[in-house]
Design a protein around this motif. Structure first.
Motif, PDB file in Angstrom:
ATOM      1  N   GLN A   1       4.226 -15.083  -1.521  1.00 51.78           N
ATOM      2  CA  GLN A   1       3.196 -14.109  -1.867  1.00 51.78           C
ATOM      3  C   GLN A   1       3.745 -12.988  -2.743  1.00 51.78           C
ATOM      4  OE1 GLN A   1      -0.102 -14.132   1.568  1.00 51.78           O
ATOM      5  NE2 GLN A   1       1.912 -13.720   2.376  1.00 51.78           N
ATOM      6  N   VAL A   2       4.999 -12.628  -2.564  1.00 44.94           N
ATOM      7  CA  VAL A   2       5.615 -11.641  -3.459  1.00 44.94           C
ATOM      8  C   VAL A   2       5.738 -12.219  -4.865  1.00 44.94           C
ATOM      9  CG1 VAL A   2       7.799 -10.474  -3.984  1.00 44.94           C
ATOM     10  CG2 VAL A   2       6.822 -10.309  -1.699  1.00 44.94           C
ATOM     11  N   ALA A   3       6.125 -13.496  -4.957  1.00 45.91           N
ATOM     12  CA  ALA A   3       6.213 -14.146  -6.269  1.00 45.91           C
ATOM     13  C   ALA A   3       4.843 -14.199  -6.943  1.00 45.91           C
ATOM     14  CB  ALA A   3       6.787 -15.556  -6.114  1.00 45.91           C
TER      15      ALA A   3
ATOM     16  N   GLU B   1       1.614  -8.764   9.510  1.00 47.87           N
ATOM     17  CA  GLU B   1       2.860  -8.002   9.399  1.00 47.87           C
ATOM     18  C   GLU B   1       3.367  -7.980   7.955  1.00 47.87           C
ATOM     19  OE1 GLU B   1       5.466  -9.843  12.173  1.00 47.87           O
ATOM     20  OE2 GLU B   1       4.383  -9.107  13.944  1.00 47.87           O
ATOM     21  N   ILE B   2       3.258  -9.110   7.264  1.00 48.30           N
ATOM     22  CA  ILE B   2       3.707  -9.168   5.870  1.00 48.30           C
ATOM     23  C   ILE B   2       2.874  -8.229   5.005  1.00 48.30           C
ATOM     24  CG2 ILE B   2       3.891 -10.660   3.838  1.00 48.30           C
ATOM     25  CD1 ILE B   2       4.380 -12.988   5.835  1.00 48.30           C
ATOM     26  N   GLU B   3       1.568  -8.216   5.224  1.00 48.42           N
ATOM     27  CA  GLU B   3       0.692  -7.329   4.455  1.00 48.42           C
ATOM     28  C   GLU B   3       1.072  -5.872   4.680  1.00 48.42           C
ATOM     29  OE1 GLU B   3      -2.497  -5.774   2.181  1.00 48.42           O
ATOM     30  OE2 GLU B   3      -1.549  -7.750   2.220  1.00 48.42           O
TER      31      GLU B   3
ATOM     32  N   MET C   1       3.783  -3.035  -2.158  1.00 51.56           N
ATOM     33  CA  MET C   1       4.147  -3.586  -3.458  1.00 51.56           C
ATOM     34  C   MET C   1       2.932  -3.650  -4.379  1.00 51.56           C
ATOM     35  SD  MET C   1       6.145  -7.134  -4.265  1.00 51.56           S
ATOM     36  CE  MET C   1       6.729  -7.498  -5.925  1.00 51.56           C
ATOM     37  N   ARG C   2       1.780  -4.009  -3.821  1.00 54.57           N
ATOM     38  CA  ARG C   2       0.553  -4.073  -4.623  1.00 54.57           C
ATOM     39  C   ARG C   2       0.170  -2.684  -5.128  1.00 54.57           C
ATOM     40  NH1 ARG C   2      -1.982  -6.717  -1.146  1.00 54.57           N
ATOM     41  NH2 ARG C   2      -3.142  -5.044  -0.153  1.00 54.57           N
TER      42      ARG C   2
ATOM     43  N   GLY D   1     -11.909  -2.709  -6.371  1.00 51.01           N
ATOM     44  CA  GLY D   1     -12.751  -3.894  -6.524  1.00 51.01           C
ATOM     45  C   GLY D   1     -12.243  -5.114  -5.787  1.00 51.01           C
ATOM     46  N   THR D   2     -11.102  -4.997  -5.113  1.00 51.67           N
ATOM     47  CA  THR D   2     -10.523  -6.140  -4.407  1.00 51.67           C
ATOM     48  C   THR D   2     -10.383  -5.794  -2.931  1.00 51.67           C
ATOM     49  OG1 THR D   2      -8.312  -5.331  -4.966  1.00 51.67           O
ATOM     50  CG2 THR D   2      -9.278  -6.974  -6.416  1.00 51.67           C
ATOM     51  N   ASP D   3     -10.966  -6.612  -2.082  1.00 51.90           N
ATOM     52  CA  ASP D   3     -10.970  -6.348  -0.642  1.00 51.90           C
ATOM     53  C   ASP D   3      -9.956  -7.262   0.041  1.00 51.90           C
ATOM     54  OD1 ASP D   3     -11.493  -5.595   1.897  1.00 51.90           O
ATOM     55  OD2 ASP D   3     -13.637  -6.020   1.860  1.00 51.90           O
ATOM     56  N   TYR D   4      -8.705  -6.799   0.116  1.00 58.91           N
ATOM     57  CA  TYR D   4      -7.656  -7.600   0.751  1.00 58.91           C
ATOM     58  C   TYR D   4      -7.807  -7.652   2.269  1.00 58.91           C
ATOM     59  CZ  TYR D   4      -4.880  -8.400  -3.442  1.00 58.91           C
ATOM     60  OH  TYR D   4      -4.440  -8.845  -4.666  1.00 58.91           O
TER      61      TYR D   4
END
Length: 741
Positions: A111-113, A199-201, A208-209, A218-221
């Motif tokens: 996911q980081v990549a 936990e990663i989020e 990082m995001r 506009g993005t609902d993570y």
């Protein structure tokens, strides 16, 4: 179910203020992405290494929660083949461990990549697509690996036919229980995966995001961090009981979700909420916001000493009345009383049957009979819960109703989030066929998300570079002072500055360019295919260099030795550096070298004038002639102050704005001549996959001064930039954790 009447508060619309409700509608939109080979969905190919290792980890997770590890590791003649298929597990292993750290590592790396690729393509939807693909893959593998584990168990059991029948019978019972408990096993494994994603989020991706894209309204993570994401249609009695509220699932249950939503919707429509209350979409948006429960009924415990509390008390009474009219109040109370009973009686007794037994005498008799048939269970806990349900009256009843409203709104919100996520998942086509992968790749419609070590090797083509120069102040005086004491200046500089800084270079992918007796020049090269973060990382590296010197200075002062003082300059050039060869040694040629030298310098007259100010800032620039007189040679008329500070070039600041998201900040600090206009920018820099550092950049105008007496003459149109290094600034801005983020 009886029709629910629409009530109105009896106090009149003028007595209470209209409640202020928030609204939320989950949605996920992918923009700027190419359609795949079917012209409908987006083609995604996930890392083969990630897929292979995650399958193994999920299989281990399922085996552990299904209690069939012993079956899969049994020493049987035919297990060698099955064991290899399961990941080269040795028969001697007593247990197979699903290692959460490995799952988290795999998910984090991929996911980081993906986030780095989204930044490179300047499209956050690329990252959203990767997140969707991961969820879709994990969902499919949970079911697929359960079937694989079950098949491997059956293969193992066949080897016991006719031999060691006692052991075979025991293992057969385990496998039968595993098969019957499929839903529970998948729930537990799914919740483990959810916990890892959550936990990663929190630990890595969110910061990082924010560093790369800033706020992304506009993005609902939040759709990806939903406890219902690995459930069937969001309905699981045990997850609901633990984290929301356990609603009815059987057709005859009056507290099923559709009926309870109708009750909640009627409650909102009965209030004075204006014309919007007639809009089903508006009502649904209110039901998606759990904070509205506090605004409406204060969680079941309003304060009647205030007007707002009186309104909440009246609304709470109405809410209780609606639940009573719908004949679900006892079921609501039972949904909370059943929670502690699940661990004692379930799964032997169905969770819904157990809850209904707290409300219905007839159902309670059935549950009691099942408990007696088991033999080892006692019905005491059941009878105690039945008594608490029937004895719940007055304020306790209202408090539970208020709690239920909050929990129901949370469940309603997460159910809507799940629906939005499922809709978005339909637009993802996971490519597992090599022929389709090649077809999509040739047509330029394939989105590949690979682990870092799987990235296709590219030529070491350098696109841009950053130069850092760290200059030790008054090195001549410092050297003489050390020699007068009989000390070695070379070892002094080496141990307290050069060697500690060298240890930082691999962390930031920096390289040494040149070393003088009192200065160090470093370079960060941006290569094709790599994240373009050289300036931001150079800023953090410079801050860390000053932190190191600051730490050593405390020790030096205790020993009675003179402290080190630095000035750091950072210059960016939008091209690769050039080199000339001196024998076998490469010597870099770059305009950034000269510019970084000017940025790191400190004029003695400027130092004498600025040190009296006791400023929070460590960098100042002064121009000794007007802009018109300076022309294109303004640097020739510049007096710089840089003492334990970091100054970056205008080009470096412009590049920094592209690399990370910079937010404006405000700080009350004394201004030069009372009219200095400066701006502060704060940003988060990703140094590693889970390492982040804050930086604060000061942008200020260059003043014109009289070189004879340093008097102020006016402000020029030019600006200079400082990466703030004073810890007090970060503390005042609420960035105390900047050094350790």
């Amino acid at each position: 179910m009886p029709r629910i009447p629409i009530f109105k508060l009896g106090h009149g619309p003028d007595q209470f203020d209209r409640p202020v409700l928030s609204s939320y509608t989950p949605q996920l939109t992918l923009e700027g992405l190419s359609a795949g080979v079917d012209n409908l969905r987006h083609d995604v190919y996930l890392s083969p290494k990630f897929v292979e290792q995650m399958r193994l980890q999920i299989a281990r997770l399922i085996a552990r929660h299904g209690d069939v590890e012993r079956v899969l590791t049994s020493d049987t003649p035919t297990f060698a083949t099955a064991g290899r298929a399961f990941g080269n597990l040795k028969p001697a292993q007593a247990r197979m461990k699903s290692e959460p750290a490995e799952i988290k590592t795999l998910l984090t790396k991929l996911q980081v990549a993906a986030l780095s690729r989204a930044k490179a393509e300047h499209n956050i939807s690329v990252d959203l697509l990767a997140r969707l693909a991961v969820i879709k893959f994990l969902r499919a593998e949970l079911v697929g690996q359960f079937a694989q584990v079950l098949e491997r168990c059956r293969i193992t059991l066949r080897s016991y036919e006719g031999i060691r029948q006692h052991t075979g019978l025991e293992l057969r019972e385990r496998v039968a229980a595993f098969q019957v408990g499929k839903k529970a096993v998948l729930r537990k494994a799914g919740q483990d995966l959810f916990q890892s994603l959550q936990e990663i989020e929190k630990e890595t991706l969110a910061r990082m995001r924010r560093s790369l894209f800033g706020d992304t309204p506009g993005t609902d993570y939040r759709l990806f961090i939903n406890r219902l994401v690995f459930t069937d249609d969001g309905r699981d009695d045990y997850i609901n009981a633990d984290h929301y509220v356990m609603l009815g699932n059987w057709d005859r249950d009056p507290d099923r979700f559709p009926q309870m939503r109708e009750v909640a919707g009627s409650f909102l429509q009965s209030l004075d909420l204006g014309p919007a209350a007639k809009d089903p979409g508006a009502v649904d948006g209110w039901l998606n916001s759990p904070d509205n429960a506090q605004e409406l009924v204060a969680g079941g415990a309003p304060d009647p000493s205030t007007g707002h509390g009186l309104a909440q008390e009246a609304r709470l009474a109405l809410w209780v009345k609606l639940l009573e009219e719908a004949r679900v109040m006892e079921h609501v109370i039972a949904s909370y009383e059943v929670m502690p009973l699940l661990s004692e009686y379930s799964p032997r007794i169905n969770a819904q049957q157990l809850k209904n037994g707290l409300v219905s005498r007839e159902e309670c008799n059935r549950v009691e009979k099942l408990i007696r048939q088991h033999g080892r269970l006692s019905a005491d806990s059941l009878f105690a819960a039945v008594g608490r349900v029937s004895g719940c009256h007055g304020p306790d009843r209202a408090k539970i109703a208020g709690r239920f409203l909050r929990d129901f709104l949370r469940y309603h919100r997460d159910l809507r989030r799940l629906e939005a996520l499922n809709s978005a998942l339909d637009s993802v086509n996971l490519i597992g066929n090599e022929k389709l992968r090649e077809l999509s790749s040739v047509n330029g419609t394939l989105y590949e998300f690979l682990l870092p070590d799987e990235q296709r090797p590219t030529e070491e083509k350098v696109l841009h570079h950053v130069i850092i120069k760290a200059d030790i102040r008054d090195s001549t005086r410092l050297t003489r002072s050390l020699m007068d004491r009989g000390l070695n200046p070379a070892s002094y500089f080496s141990l307290n500055f050069f060697e500690p800084v060298y240890k930082l270079l691999p962390k930031y992918k920096a390289m040494k360019v040149f070393l003088e007796g009192d200065a160090m020049i470093l370079a960060l090269l941006e290569k094709e295919g790599e994240p373009e973060l050289a300036v931001s990382r150079a800023c953090v590296l410079a801050r860390e260099m000053l932190d190191i010197v600051r730490g050593y200075n405390h020790l030096l002062e205790r020993a009675g030795l003179p402290p080190l003082e630095l000035g750091i300059g950072i210059s960016y050039q939008d091209s690769a550096p050039l080199y000339l060869m001196a024998g076998e040694q490469r010597i870099m040629i770059s305009d950034a070298l000269n510019e970084s030298d000017r940025l790191s310098s400190c004029n003695k007259r400027a130092r004498k004038a600025v040190e009296r100010l006791e400023s929070l800032f460590n960098v100042y620039a002064f121009q000794t002639v007007s802009d018109a007189d300076a022309g294109e040679n303004a640097d020739d008329f510049m007096m710089s102050y840089n003492l334990n500070g970091i100054r970056i070039s205008p080009a470096a600041f412009a590049k920094l704005q592209k690399e990370i998201s910079l937010e404006p900040r405000h700080l009350d600090a004394p201004a030069l001549w009372g009219s200095e206009r400066y701006r502060l920018h704060s940003g988060l820099v990703a140094v590693g996959s889970d390492i982040f550092r804050k930086i604060v950049v000061r942008e200020s105008q260059i003043p014109q001064i009289d070189p004879r007496n340093s008097s102020f003459k006016g402000w020029t149109d030019r600006a200079y930039y400082e990466v703030c290094s004073n810890p007090a600034i970060y503390a005042m801005l609420g960035e105390e954790g900047a050094a350790g983020v």
